[in-house]
Design a protein around this motif. Sequence first.
Motif, mmCIF file in Angstrom:
data_model
loop_
_atom_site.group_PDB
_atom_site.id
_atom_site.type_symbol
_atom_site.label_atom_id
_atom_site.label_comp_id
_atom_site.label_asym_id
_atom_site.label_seq_id
_atom_site.Cartn_x
_atom_site.Cartn_y
_atom_site.Cartn_z
ATOM 1 N N SER A 186 -31.194 5.856 -8.211
ATOM 2 C CA SER A 186 -30.876 4.678 -9.026
ATOM 3 C C SER A 186 -29.370 4.566 -9.261
ATOM 4 C CB SER A 186 -31.608 4.754 -10.367
ATOM 5 O OG SER A 186 -33.004 4.759 -10.173
ATOM 6 N N PHE A 187 -28.725 5.688 -9.556
ATOM 7 C CA PHE A 187 -27.269 5.659 -9.755
ATOM 8 C C PHE A 187 -26.541 5.320 -8.458
ATOM 9 C CE2 PHE A 187 -28.071 8.302 -13.624
ATOM 10 C CZ PHE A 187 -27.437 7.463 -14.527
ATOM 11 N N ILE A 188 -27.026 5.867 -7.325
ATOM 12 C CA ILE A 188 -26.384 5.549 -6.044
ATOM 13 C C ILE A 188 -26.562 4.066 -5.718
ATOM 14 C CG2 ILE A 188 -26.496 5.979 -3.556
ATOM 15 C CD1 ILE A 188 -27.230 8.876 -4.226
ATOM 16 N N ALA A 189 -27.730 3.522 -6.050
ATOM 17 C CA ALA A 189 -27.968 2.092 -5.796
ATOM 18 C C ALA A 189 -27.017 1.216 -6.590
ATOM 19 C CB ALA A 189 -29.419 1.749 -6.137
ATOM 20 N N MET A 190 -26.572 1.715 -7.754
ATOM 21 C CA MET A 190 -25.619 0.945 -8.552
ATOM 22 C C MET A 190 -24.316 0.687 -7.809
ATOM 23 S SD MET A 190 -26.079 2.706 -12.311
ATOM 24 C CE MET A 190 -24.568 1.916 -12.906
ATOM 25 N N ILE A 191 -23.923 1.635 -6.951
ATOM 26 C CA ILE A 191 -22.684 1.461 -6.184
ATOM 27 C C ILE A 191 -22.768 0.208 -5.327
ATOM 28 C CG2 ILE A 191 -21.196 2.498 -4.419
ATOM 29 C CD1 ILE A 191 -22.148 5.250 -5.392
ATOM 30 N N PHE A 192 -23.870 0.059 -4.604
ATOM 31 C CA PHE A 192 -24.038 -1.086 -3.711
ATOM 32 C C PHE A 192 -24.274 -2.374 -4.505
ATOM 33 C CE2 PHE A 192 -25.404 2.749 -1.522
ATOM 34 C CZ PHE A 192 -24.624 2.692 -0.372
ATOM 35 N N LEU A 193 -24.999 -2.244 -5.616
ATOM 36 C CA LEU A 193 -25.267 -3.420 -6.438
ATOM 37 C C LEU A 193 -23.977 -4.032 -6.994
ATOM 38 C CD1 LEU A 193 -27.218 -5.307 -7.958
ATOM 39 C CD2 LEU A 193 -27.304 -3.582 -9.783
ATOM 40 N N PHE A 194 -23.139 -3.192 -7.609
ATOM 41 C CA PHE A 194 -21.906 -3.704 -8.203
ATOM 42 C C PHE A 194 -20.894 -4.098 -7.130
ATOM 43 C CE2 PHE A 194 -23.560 -1.615 -12.017
ATOM 44 C CZ PHE A 194 -23.269 -2.577 -12.979
ATOM 45 N N ALA A 195 -20.913 -3.411 -5.984
ATOM 46 C CA ALA A 195 -20.014 -3.790 -4.891
ATOM 47 C C ALA A 195 -20.324 -5.207 -4.423
ATOM 48 C CB ALA A 195 -20.149 -2.808 -3.735
ATOM 49 N N LYS A 196 -21.608 -5.548 -4.358
ATOM 50 C CA LYS A 196 -21.977 -6.906 -3.955
ATOM 51 C C LYS A 196 -21.693 -7.915 -5.051
ATOM 52 C CE LYS A 196 -25.753 -9.571 -1.940
ATOM 53 N NZ LYS A 196 -27.138 -9.532 -1.436
ATOM 54 N N MET A 197 -22.007 -7.543 -6.309
ATOM 55 C CA MET A 197 -21.779 -8.469 -7.418
ATOM 56 C C MET A 197 -20.302 -8.773 -7.609
ATOM 57 S SD MET A 197 -24.499 -7.006 -10.205
ATOM 58 C CE MET A 197 -23.775 -7.998 -11.513
ATOM 59 N N LEU A 198 -19.457 -7.758 -7.417
ATOM 60 C CA LEU A 198 -18.015 -7.923 -7.633
ATOM 61 C C LEU A 198 -17.269 -8.220 -6.327
ATOM 62 C CD1 LEU A 198 -17.582 -4.970 -10.146
ATOM 63 C CD2 LEU A 198 -17.735 -7.407 -10.686
ATOM 64 N N GLU A 199 -18.043 -8.470 -5.261
ATOM 65 C CA GLU A 199 -17.488 -8.866 -3.969
ATOM 66 C C GLU A 199 -16.440 -7.881 -3.456
ATOM 67 O OE1 GLU A 199 -16.067 -12.821 -4.524
ATOM 68 O OE2 GLU A 199 -18.091 -13.692 -4.609
ATOM 69 N N GLY A 201 -14.326 -6.127 -4.855
ATOM 70 C CA GLY A 201 -13.007 -6.172 -5.465
ATOM 71 C C GLY A 201 -12.617 -4.820 -6.022
ATOM 72 N N ALA A 202 -11.387 -4.736 -6.500
ATOM 73 C CA ALA A 202 -10.878 -3.470 -7.037
ATOM 74 C C ALA A 202 -11.691 -2.995 -8.229
ATOM 75 C CB ALA A 202 -9.404 -3.640 -7.426
ATOM 76 N N VAL A 203 -12.252 -3.932 -9.001
ATOM 77 C CA VAL A 203 -13.026 -3.567 -10.188
ATOM 78 C C VAL A 203 -14.320 -2.843 -9.811
ATOM 79 C CG1 VAL A 203 -14.090 -4.478 -12.297
ATOM 80 C CG2 VAL A 203 -12.069 -5.588 -11.350
ATOM 81 N N SER A 204 -14.817 -3.077 -8.594
ATOM 82 C CA SER A 204 -16.084 -2.468 -8.186
ATOM 83 C C SER A 204 -15.985 -0.949 -8.077
ATOM 84 C CB SER A 204 -16.548 -3.057 -6.852
ATOM 85 O OG SER A 204 -15.624 -2.748 -5.819
ATOM 86 N N TYR A 205 -14.768 -0.395 -8.014
ATOM 87 C CA TYR A 205 -14.627 1.061 -7.919
ATOM 88 C C TYR A 205 -14.926 1.748 -9.249
ATOM 89 C CZ TYR A 205 -12.561 0.646 -3.291
ATOM 90 O OH TYR A 205 -12.366 0.398 -1.959
ATOM 91 N N ALA A 206 -14.796 1.053 -10.354
ATOM 92 C CA ALA A 206 -15.063 1.655 -11.666
ATOM 93 C C ALA A 206 -16.533 2.030 -11.820
ATOM 94 C CB ALA A 206 -14.604 0.713 -12.775
ATOM 95 N N PRO A 207 -17.488 1.098 -11.600
ATOM 96 C CA PRO A 207 -18.904 1.501 -11.676
ATOM 97 C C PRO A 207 -19.279 2.506 -10.591
ATOM 98 C CG PRO A 207 -18.695 -0.792 -10.956
ATOM 99 C CD PRO A 207 -17.350 -0.364 -11.421
ATOM 100 N N ALA A 208 -18.583 2.447 -9.428
ATOM 101 C CA ALA A 208 -18.879 3.423 -8.370
ATOM 102 C C ALA A 208 -18.507 4.833 -8.825
ATOM 103 C CB ALA A 208 -18.127 3.052 -7.097
ATOM 104 N N ALA A 209 -17.350 4.972 -9.488
ATOM 105 C CA ALA A 209 -16.927 6.281 -9.982
ATOM 106 C C ALA A 209 -17.904 6.792 -11.032
ATOM 107 C CB ALA A 209 -15.523 6.179 -10.562
ATOM 108 N N PHE A 210 -18.356 5.891 -11.914
ATOM 109 C CA PHE A 210 -19.340 6.275 -12.929
ATOM 110 C C PHE A 210 -20.648 6.723 -12.281
ATOM 111 C CE2 PHE A 210 -23.038 4.892 -15.408
ATOM 112 C CZ PHE A 210 -22.884 5.684 -16.538
#
Length: 234
Positions: A186-199, A201-210
């Motif tokens: 579920s946490f790994i899926a968040m990386i792809f989910l937020f990457a798509k939602m944030l297109e 962008g640079a902001v998508s790395y924050a949820p990926a790090a979390f």
Amino acid sequence: SKYEHLEPHVVLDLGFFTFYDVNQWQLYALVLMLVIFGLVRMSFGGGRSSWLVRVFRGWCHWLRDEVLVEVMGPDEARRFAPYFIYVFFFIAFCNLLGMLPNAVTATATIFVTATLALTTFGIMVIGGMMRQGVGTFWKNLVPHGLPAPLIPLMFLLEVVGLLVIPVALTIRLFANMLAGHLVIYSFIAMIFLFAKMLEMGAVSYAPAAFAVAMSVFISIIEAFVAILQAYIFT
């Protein structure tokens, strides 16, 4: 996904015989046990032992003296120690091997945990009847001194309680091991989910790090749970 752990996947199908990935990883666990405990057995012949051998000898002594003797007494503990030590390390090794990349957790499959639980249930009932006698075993299920009208009801309740034990063992081990993997997924899926939602962008790395940090944290917790569940089952 092949590694969703929700059902076994076929590795080899010969028509008359089917070999699944959970069987493959159970064999890995058995081979690992044979190698390690072969060295442990050889260490009793004297000579200097490696730290690995001393660690596993310590675990065996702990299981026998602090777990089995406390519950079964010294005589029965000595008789049943090989079985219970095998159960503990087989479950622990299956749990821990399942944490390797691209591995399969055999104990996250209900077919495996059900077989372990039914084996334990058979030893409980058959071993109890062999030790106490058939009539005495079933008679001892009911507390002594009960009024006669309550005996049939209490006997039924005790038999149901006896049958619940393998069900509880099956579900507890299976659910705990499966849940840990699903939380990490579920946490790994968040990386792809937020990457798509944030297109992307640079902001998508924050949820990926979390997500990565939480996945590592859950993996550490799961390593502890892998040993704990082996102990609880044993």
